[in-house]
Motif scaffolding. Structure first.
Motif, PDB file in Angstrom:
ATOM      1  N   PHE A 191       0.841  -1.191   0.000  1.00  0.00           N
ATOM      2  CA  PHE A 191       0.000   0.000   0.000  1.00  0.00           C
ATOM      3  C   PHE A 191       0.879   1.246   0.000  1.00  0.00           C
ATOM      4  O   PHE A 191       1.868   1.316   0.736  1.00  0.00           O
ATOM      5  N   VAL A 192       0.510   2.217  -0.816  1.00  0.00           N
ATOM      6  CA  VAL A 192       1.227   3.489  -0.762  1.00  0.00           C
ATOM      7  C   VAL A 192       0.639   4.330   0.366  1.00  0.00           C
ATOM      8  O   VAL A 192      -0.571   4.341   0.590  1.00  0.00           O
ATOM      9  N   GLY A 193       1.521   5.005   1.073  1.00  0.00           N
ATOM     10  CA  GLY A 193       1.089   5.955   2.083  1.00  0.00           C
ATOM     11  C   GLY A 193       1.106   7.375   1.555  1.00  0.00           C
ATOM     12  O   GLY A 193       0.423   8.250   2.095  1.00  0.00           O
ATOM     13  N   ASN A 194       1.895   7.607   0.503  1.00  0.00           N
ATOM     14  CA  ASN A 194       1.948   8.912  -0.155  1.00  0.00           C
ATOM     15  C   ASN A 194       1.134   8.830  -1.447  1.00  0.00           C
ATOM     16  O   ASN A 194       1.561   8.203  -2.424  1.00  0.00           O
ATOM     17  N   GLU A 195      -0.019   9.477  -1.425  1.00  0.00           N
ATOM     18  CA  GLU A 195      -0.980   9.309  -2.513  1.00  0.00           C
ATOM     19  C   GLU A 195      -0.457   9.762  -3.870  1.00  0.00           C
ATOM     20  O   GLU A 195      -0.972   9.342  -4.911  1.00  0.00           O
ATOM     21  N   ILE A 196       0.570  10.592  -3.893  1.00  0.00           N
ATOM     22  CA  ILE A 196       1.102  11.094  -5.161  1.00  0.00           C
ATOM     23  C   ILE A 196       1.744   9.989  -6.000  1.00  0.00           C
ATOM     24  O   ILE A 196       2.026  10.195  -7.184  1.00  0.00           O
ATOM     25  N   GLU A 231      -0.864   9.808 -14.743  1.00  0.00           N
ATOM     26  CA  GLU A 231      -0.279  10.854 -13.916  1.00  0.00           C
ATOM     27  C   GLU A 231      -0.803  12.239 -14.279  1.00  0.00           C
ATOM     28  O   GLU A 231      -0.717  13.162 -13.463  1.00  0.00           O
ATOM     29  N   ASP A 232      -1.340  12.400 -15.498  1.00  0.00           N
ATOM     30  CA  ASP A 232      -1.897  13.693 -15.892  1.00  0.00           C
ATOM     31  C   ASP A 232      -3.423  13.716 -15.800  1.00  0.00           C
ATOM     32  O   ASP A 232      -4.070  14.618 -16.333  1.00  0.00           O
ATOM     33  N   ASP A 233      -4.003  12.736 -15.111  1.00  0.00           N
ATOM     34  CA  ASP A 233      -5.450  12.705 -14.914  1.00  0.00           C
ATOM     35  C   ASP A 233      -5.872  13.943 -14.116  1.00  0.00           C
ATOM     36  O   ASP A 233      -5.267  14.261 -13.084  1.00  0.00           O
ATOM     37  N   PRO A 234      -6.901  14.681 -14.560  1.00  0.00           N
ATOM     38  CA  PRO A 234      -7.293  15.913 -13.851  1.00  0.00           C
ATOM     39  C   PRO A 234      -7.699  15.673 -12.399  1.00  0.00           C
ATOM     40  O   PRO A 234      -7.410  16.512 -11.524  1.00  0.00           O
ATOM     41  N   ASP A 235      -8.370  14.554 -12.125  1.00  0.00           N
ATOM     42  CA  ASP A 235      -8.752  14.259 -10.744  1.00  0.00           C
ATOM     43  C   ASP A 235      -7.513  14.011  -9.885  1.00  0.00           C
ATOM     44  O   ASP A 235      -7.424  14.466  -8.740  1.00  0.00           O
ATOM     45  N   PHE A 236      -6.570  13.278 -10.451  1.00  0.00           N
ATOM     46  CA  PHE A 236      -5.323  13.011  -9.730  1.00  0.00           C
ATOM     47  C   PHE A 236      -4.550  14.310  -9.503  1.00  0.00           C
ATOM     48  O   PHE A 236      -3.996  14.528  -8.421  1.00  0.00           O
ATOM     49  N   ASP A 237      -4.528  15.183 -10.500  1.00  0.00           N
ATOM     50  CA  ASP A 237      -3.855  16.483 -10.348  1.00  0.00           C
ATOM     51  C   ASP A 237      -4.459  17.288  -9.207  1.00  0.00           C
ATOM     52  O   ASP A 237      -3.741  17.926  -8.420  1.00  0.00           O
ATOM     53  N   ALA A 238      -5.789  17.271  -9.113  1.00  0.00           N
ATOM     54  CA  ALA A 238      -6.460  18.018  -8.051  1.00  0.00           C
ATOM     55  C   ALA A 238      -6.110  17.441  -6.684  1.00  0.00           C
ATOM     56  O   ALA A 238      -5.912  18.180  -5.710  1.00  0.00           O
ATOM     57  N   MET A 239      -6.034  16.109  -6.597  1.00  0.00           N
ATOM     58  CA  MET A 239      -5.636  15.487  -5.340  1.00  0.00           C
ATOM     59  C   MET A 239      -4.206  15.845  -4.974  1.00  0.00           C
ATOM     60  O   MET A 239      -3.903  16.166  -3.813  1.00  0.00           O
ATOM     61  N   CYS A 240      -3.310  15.824  -5.972  1.00  0.00           N
ATOM     62  CA  CYS A 240      -1.906  16.153  -5.702  1.00  0.00           C
ATOM     63  C   CYS A 240      -1.752  17.592  -5.217  1.00  0.00           C
ATOM     64  O   CYS A 240      -0.913  17.882  -4.344  1.00  0.00           O
ATOM     65  N   ALA A 241      -2.540  18.493  -5.771  1.00  0.00           N
ATOM     66  CA  ALA A 241      -2.469  19.885  -5.333  1.00  0.00           C
ATOM     67  C   ALA A 241      -2.816  19.998  -3.852  1.00  0.00           C
ATOM     68  O   ALA A 241      -2.159  20.726  -3.085  1.00  0.00           O
ATOM     69  N   LEU A 242      -3.841  19.266  -3.434  1.00  0.00           N
ATOM     70  CA  LEU A 242      -4.216  19.276  -2.024  1.00  0.00           C
ATOM     71  C   LEU A 242      -3.123  18.621  -1.174  1.00  0.00           C
ATOM     72  O   LEU A 242      -2.743  19.149  -0.119  1.00  0.00           O
ATOM     73  N   TYR A 243      -2.615  17.489  -1.628  1.00  0.00           N
ATOM     74  CA  TYR A 243      -1.548  16.777  -0.917  1.00  0.00           C
ATOM     75  C   TYR A 243      -0.361  17.696  -0.655  1.00  0.00           C
ATOM     76  O   TYR A 243       0.162  17.774   0.468  1.00  0.00           O
ATOM     77  N   HIS A 244       0.092  18.397  -1.682  1.00  0.00           N
ATOM     78  CA  HIS A 244       1.284  19.232  -1.540  1.00  0.00           C
ATOM     79  C   HIS A 244       1.030  20.428  -0.620  1.00  0.00           C
ATOM     80  O   HIS A 244       1.947  20.842   0.115  1.00  0.00           O
ATOM     81  N   ARG A 245      -0.167  20.967  -0.636  1.00  0.00           N
ATOM     82  CA  ARG A 245      -0.468  22.085   0.266  1.00  0.00           C
ATOM     83  C   ARG A 245      -0.506  21.620   1.716  1.00  0.00           C
ATOM     84  O   ARG A 245       0.010  22.304   2.605  1.00  0.00           O
ATOM     85  N   ILE A 246      -1.108  20.463   1.965  1.00  0.00           N
ATOM     86  CA  ILE A 246      -1.135  19.934   3.325  1.00  0.00           C
ATOM     87  C   ILE A 246       0.272  19.662   3.826  1.00  0.00           C
ATOM     88  O   ILE A 246       0.599  19.906   5.002  1.00  0.00           O
TER      89      ILE A 246
END
Length: 302
Positions: A191-196, A231-246
């Motif tokens: 299991f990945v713990g880092n969603e990115i 990796e360029d999926d728009p939903d995944f991009d939106a999740m990564c943006a939140l991940y990096h801000r947190i």
């Protein structure tokens, strides 16, 4: 055999106004994330502030989930603790309740732990459990606990204990490390713990994610576990943006505050000292990223 990737949510731990464990709120949160699409929940992981709770409190939390209608097979119980006796006590309690999937941190008080010492610690936990039905997921998060779980140790454990070593949560923030775990241990649930790292991990047969973001965005995270996630999926991009801000802030208080906001329950934001509550009003970047991710049209996996 190809794995169907799934989402497990490491639950935050709700607190009552006096700082005590709110077992009722914990059980409600578990039911909510399962109803929202999680395959399972992880109780008292690092996001759940496990080391801020006594063994007795952690047992009470598990008992509350079970009495609240959560099936034991959908619970992975965090048993990590500083004292070996506490680890084995928590393991016995969980197994007696039918919760055989357990998550184990390395011993985290002593730094510079040797591979031999780490092997002996984990072996002592398994031997103390004395239950061939146990299915242990090792939790590799050296950035937090300071003790990595080296591959030779995992190989030795598999050789000695076989199917008891069932999985690995790889929370090392380095794709090369996660990739090596996936390629070296194809028979384990990785299991990945880092969603990115989700797209790359799923492409290599990963078991899915143990995702803290699932507390506030369960359905959205479950929907990302779909075949061919790019990796360029728009939903995944939106999740990564939140991940990096947190990641720029204290993670546990930030996730608790976001969950409280998303689930309209201010009490979910409370933390135990030494942690300090997080003020979302002072972090508009996180609020905006969370709203952007949560407002996307939901796509179902499959």
């Amino acid at each position: 055999m190809a794995k169907t990737p799934v989402l497990h949510v490491p639950l935050i731990t709700p607190l009552a106004p006096d700082g005590s464990l709110d077992t009722g709120a914990l059980a409600r949160l578990a039911r909510q994330v399962l109803d929202d699409g999680a395959a399972g929940v992880v109780l008292f992981g690092t996001l759940g502030e496990a080391q801020s709770f006594s063994a007795a409190e952690r047992k009470a939390g598990l008992d509350a989930l079970l009495s609240g209608g959560v099936a034991p097979e959908r619970i992975m119980v965090g048993i990590g603790a500083a004292a070996l006796t506490d680890v084995t006590d928590l393991s016995h309690h969980a197994a007696a309740a039918g919760c055989l999937r357990q998550l184990l941190l390395p011993p985290f008080l002593f730094k510079g732990v040797s591979e031999e010492g780490l092997f002996r610690f984990i072996a002592a936990v398994i031997e103390g459990a004395n239950d061939a039905r146990l299915r242990l997921t090792l939790y590799d998060i050296p950035g937090l606990v300071g003790v990595p779980i080296a591959q030779p140790v995992i190989f030795r454990l598999i050789d000695r204990f076989g199917p008891v070593i069932a999985g690995l949560k790889d929370s090392v923030p380095d794709w090369a490390h996660v990739e090596a775990s996936l390629k070296s241990f194809p028979d384990l649930d990785i299991f990945v713990g880092n969603e990115i790292f989700l797209p790359q991990a799923l492409a290599l047969g990963g078991a899915g994610a143990i995702s803290g973001l699932g507390n506030l965005a369960t359905a959205e995270m479950a929907a990302l576990l779909r075949p061919g996630l790019a990796e360029d999926d728009p939903d995944f991009d939106a999740m990564c943006a939140l991940y990096h801000r947190i990641s720029r802030h204290p993670v546990v208080p930030a996730v608790k505050a976001l969950t409280a906001r998303a689930r309209n329950d201010a009490a979910l934001s409370h933390v135990r000292p030494p942690l300090v509550g997080f003020d979302l009003d002072a972090a508009p970047d996180i609020r905006e990223a969370a709203e952007a991710f949560l407002s996307r049209p939901l796509r179902q996996p499959g």
